[in-house]
Design an enzyme around this catalytic site. Structure first.
Site, PDB file in Angstrom:
ATOM      1  CE  LYS A  20      -4.071  -2.226   1.886  1.00 16.15           C
ATOM      2  NZ  LYS A  20      -5.228  -2.153   2.811  1.00 16.15           N
ATOM      3  CG  HIS A 102      -7.153  -2.971  -2.800  1.00 19.00           C
ATOM      4  ND1 HIS A 102      -7.604  -2.182  -1.777  1.00 19.00           N
ATOM      5  CD2 HIS A 102      -6.520  -4.014  -2.213  1.00 19.00           C
ATOM      6  CE1 HIS A 102      -7.256  -2.712  -0.629  1.00 19.00           C
ATOM      7  NE2 HIS A 102      -6.600  -3.825  -0.854  1.00 19.00           N
ATOM      8  CD  GLU A 151      -7.993  -7.586   0.151  1.00 15.13           C
ATOM      9  OE1 GLU A 151      -8.182  -6.533  -0.483  1.00 15.13           O
ATOM     10  OE2 GLU A 151      -6.975  -7.805   0.796  1.00 15.13           O
ATOM     11  CB  ILE A 156      -9.332  -3.759   4.725  1.00 15.96           C
ATOM     12  CG1 ILE A 156      -9.690  -4.764   3.619  1.00 15.96           C
ATOM     13  CG2 ILE A 156      -7.996  -3.064   4.408  1.00 15.96           C
ATOM     14  CD1 ILE A 156      -9.867  -4.144   2.245  1.00 15.96           C
TER      15      ILE A 156
END
Ligand code: G3P
Length: 234
Positions: A20, A102, A151, A156
């Site tokens: 990230k 994402h 996810e 997260i």
């Protein structure tokens, strides 16, 4: 030194690390973590791959032997483009492919399909991310990516792993994706912190994990990687 050009194979079970934009994982930090991950994967005989920030892609691709992936890529051909990251740029620097969609960088389903096609045409791999079962099924059916990561966004960065908090979503993604796109391998991510989280994910049918803060934001990334590797051996 990594091979030039062409996609590097992502094996399974896969430990995919998304750095990230965590501060410790920028610049030289990204390379240090990448070297730790590569060595741990060699020692534990686990396939690994790393997705650094865009500024570190070329260095990690040159210095590491494991696959290096972008966190996002734009479906554009070379030419008069300003401020984009395109598949041809990944190919030119030995990067193996890219995450797509994402939850922190969402794109429309049509763009997922278009970008997946461009990556495949360039011999690059796509890891399509989805936040829920409906999206996972829809994206797998449409794009048939090599990898799909499930996810749940609400987990997260948290302290409870998806394989503990939502085992049914991991098992459901594996079953539904296998039905609509048998060659797509399912990874799971969100809150994965321990070897037990990894063991449970593999037990639920995932063919790997997608991890970020447990390592990229850790005081001791090498120790965090070693802890996660435990789950692949169990
Ligand atoms: O891409 C993986 C990432 O979204 C999971 O984040 O911090 O819960 O491991 P984290």
């Amino acid at each position: 030194m990594g091979p030039t050009g062409g996609a590097r194979e992502l094996g399974t079970p896969l430990f995919l690390l998304n750095l990230k934009s965590y501060l410790p994982a920028l610049g030289n930090g990204a390379l240090a973590i990448g070297r730790n991950l590569q060595e741990a994967g060699r020692r534990h005989r686990v396939s690994t791959a790393i997705a650094p920030s865009a500024a570190s892609l070329e260095v990690l691709s040159r210095e590491l032997r494991i696959p290096v992936l972008a966190q996002h890529v734009d479906p554009l051909e070379p030419g008069a483009r300003t401020g984009f990251l395109i598949p041809a740029s990944l190919s030119a620097t030995g990067v193996a492919g890219s995450l797509l969609n994402h939850s922190e960088h969402p794109i429309p389903p049509a763009q997922v399909l278009e970008t997946s096609k461009m990556l495949r045409a360039s011999g690059l791999v796509s890891i399509v991310c989805s936040g829920d079962l409906a999206a996972a099924t829809r994206l797998a059916r449409a794009s048939r990516p090599p990898f799909l990561a499930i996810e749940p966004p609400e987990l997260i960065g948290g302290s409870v792993s998806v394989s503990v908090a939502r085992p049914e979503i991991v098992r459901g993604a594996v079953e539904r994706v296998r039905r609509v796109s048998p060659r797509t391998r399912v990874l799971c991510g969100a809150g994965v912190k321990t070897g037990e989280d990894v063991r449970r994910a593999i037990e639920l049918g995932a063919e790997g994990i997608l991890v970020s803060s447990a390592v990229a934001a850790a005081q001791n990334p090498a120790a965090a990687i070693a802890e996660l590797m435990r789950g692949f051996k169990a």
